[in-house]
Scaffold this motif. Sequence first.
Motif, PDB file in Angstrom:
ATOM      1  N   SER A   1     -10.162   7.870  -6.939  1.00 50.89           N
ATOM      2  CA  SER A   1      -8.760   7.548  -6.693  1.00 50.89           C
ATOM      3  C   SER A   1      -8.081   6.997  -7.936  1.00 50.89           C
TER       4      SER A   1
ATOM      5  N   ARG B   1      -8.847   4.398  -9.767  1.00 55.19           N
ATOM      6  CA  ARG B   1      -8.790   2.941  -9.832  1.00 55.19           C
ATOM      7  C   ARG B   1      -9.984   2.430 -10.625  1.00 55.19           C
TER       8      ARG B   1
ATOM      9  N   ASP C   1      -4.571   0.564 -10.538  1.00 49.97           N
ATOM     10  CA  ASP C   1      -4.315   1.933 -10.108  1.00 49.97           C
ATOM     11  C   ASP C   1      -3.715   2.687 -11.290  1.00 49.97           C
TER      12      ASP C   1
ATOM     13  N   HIS D   1      -0.993   5.633 -10.078  1.00 51.88           N
ATOM     14  CA  HIS D   1       0.275   5.328  -9.436  1.00 51.88           C
ATOM     15  C   HIS D   1       0.852   3.958  -9.800  1.00 51.88           C
TER      16      HIS D   1
ATOM     17  N   THR E   1       0.804  -6.530  -7.746  1.00 56.84           N
ATOM     18  CA  THR E   1      -0.564  -6.619  -7.215  1.00 56.84           C
ATOM     19  C   THR E   1      -1.153  -8.020  -7.345  1.00 56.84           C
TER      20      THR E   1
ATOM     21  N   SER F   1       6.808  -3.547  -2.039  1.00 54.95           N
ATOM     22  CA  SER F   1       5.835  -2.457  -1.955  1.00 54.95           C
ATOM     23  C   SER F   1       4.631  -2.846  -1.105  1.00 54.95           C
ATOM     24  N   ALA F   2       4.449  -2.152  -0.001  1.00 59.85           N
ATOM     25  CA  ALA F   2       3.295  -2.401   0.856  1.00 59.85           C
ATOM     26  C   ALA F   2       1.993  -2.041   0.132  1.00 59.85           C
ATOM     27  N   ASP F   3       2.025  -0.988  -0.679  1.00 56.54           N
ATOM     28  CA  ASP F   3       0.833  -0.580  -1.421  1.00 56.54           C
ATOM     29  C   ASP F   3       0.409  -1.653  -2.419  1.00 56.54           C
ATOM     30  N   ALA F   4       1.389  -2.246  -3.113  1.00 52.44           N
ATOM     31  CA  ALA F   4       1.069  -3.298  -4.080  1.00 52.44           C
ATOM     32  C   ALA F   4       0.472  -4.513  -3.372  1.00 52.44           C
TER      33      ALA F   4
ATOM     34  N   SER G   1      -1.148  -4.540  -0.573  1.00 47.59           N
ATOM     35  CA  SER G   1      -2.488  -4.199  -0.116  1.00 47.59           C
ATOM     36  C   SER G   1      -3.508  -4.372  -1.235  1.00 47.59           C
ATOM     37  N   LEU G   2      -3.133  -3.956  -2.447  1.00 50.31           N
ATOM     38  CA  LEU G   2      -4.029  -4.114  -3.592  1.00 50.31           C
ATOM     39  C   LEU G   2      -4.187  -5.594  -3.951  1.00 50.31           C
TER      40      LEU G   2
ATOM     41  N   GLU H   1       6.208  -8.646   2.803  1.00 46.35           N
ATOM     42  CA  GLU H   1       6.881  -7.453   2.303  1.00 46.35           C
ATOM     43  C   GLU H   1       8.375  -7.553   2.593  1.00 46.35           C
TER      44      GLU H   1
END
Length: 401
Positions: free
Chosen positions: A185, A187, A200, A203, A236, A257-260, A262-263, A282
């Motif tokens: 991925s 990472r 990451d 992305h 992050t 950012s939900a992705d950030a 999460s990380l 968030e």
Amino acid sequence: MNIKLNAGREKSLLRRHPWIFASAIKQADSDLASGATVDLLSSDGQFLARASYSPISQIRARVWTFNDEPVDKEFFRRRIKSAIELRQMSKVDSHTNAYRLLHGESDGMPGFVVDRYKDLLVLQSTTAGSDFWKEIVADVLVEETGIQNIYERSDVDVRELEGLKPIAGILRGTIDDTSTGLSTSLRLTIDEYNLKFQVDIEHGHKTGFYLDQRHNRHRVGEFAEGRDVLNCFCYTGGFSIHALANGAKSVLSVDSSADALSLLEENITLNNLPAERHTCLEGDVFQLLRKFRDANRSFDMIILDPPKFAPTAAHAEKASRAYKDINLLAFKLLRHGGMLFTYSCSGGIDAALFQKIVASAALDAGVDATIIEHLSQGSDHPVSLHFPEGAYLKGLVCMKG
């Protein structure tokens, strides 16, 4: 291939500033290709510099060298060697295995950003000239660093100004080589001041991580013990992890950012930090700061590290309002004796203007505050004395009276 300047427009080059704008050009050879190397001449034909040519950008030429020397593979080898030696001299790798290796104009390499993440290089090309020489530079980077794997992240909006399309992907080597530590991925995990962060590469913001804030994250940690911390635009969680690892009483991390986020939570687990002392939220920072104000919430430390509100001076007025808004709200949310770590990475906002904005925010918030420290980017992001635009990151540590 030559470009002749209008009379009097050679002054910036004589001060060794590396940019020539379209308005400064009197005459250019008609067959100049995008990214081609050109000689910049004064109005009376005197050699001034050797540069890359961009037929679309308002910055029509960017200087490679002010000397009459060939721009070729060995030229770039000398520049890259010099950049590597500078990082070795500053001992940037004493606290991390991830740092900037090439920093554009300040390393004599306009358009090139190269970040090292362990045994992987991430290259970003932003200009016609850097695109023209990208393959050669990639070869030299492999030869001089011994690192076989290079990933390209030339997917930034600024390339549009050069008439270039976004590009991202493997430039050299592979992503499944175990020496890089990369997962499928894209990472990897880096070390910073004895803490670990997942990056990451594919992305993530910039080339994956905000390497320029390394020292400033450490400073937050040094002041965090026993404090209730609010980290805005947290991404992050660099500042959050340092605060938690150094004894913060609580940390609230806010990002859109939900992705950030999460990380960030994965980074907390990775560092065996007390998750019960941390909360992710968030949402829009501007709106949430107002909600905190209305709910009479307060904090001992607030970190404001927003995105680039003003990429150029043309955006400065609108950006100034945004910076003032968030700093005003932060001052209202700070307890007496609380600390504000506030930053601007906007090229259109210089250090003096940023300080004025923060001072105006404190005045309108009705608080007394003292600057106890000025912060900037790390030594792996050097600033040429002739290119003040390279000092893009401005930081203030303010204490509320």
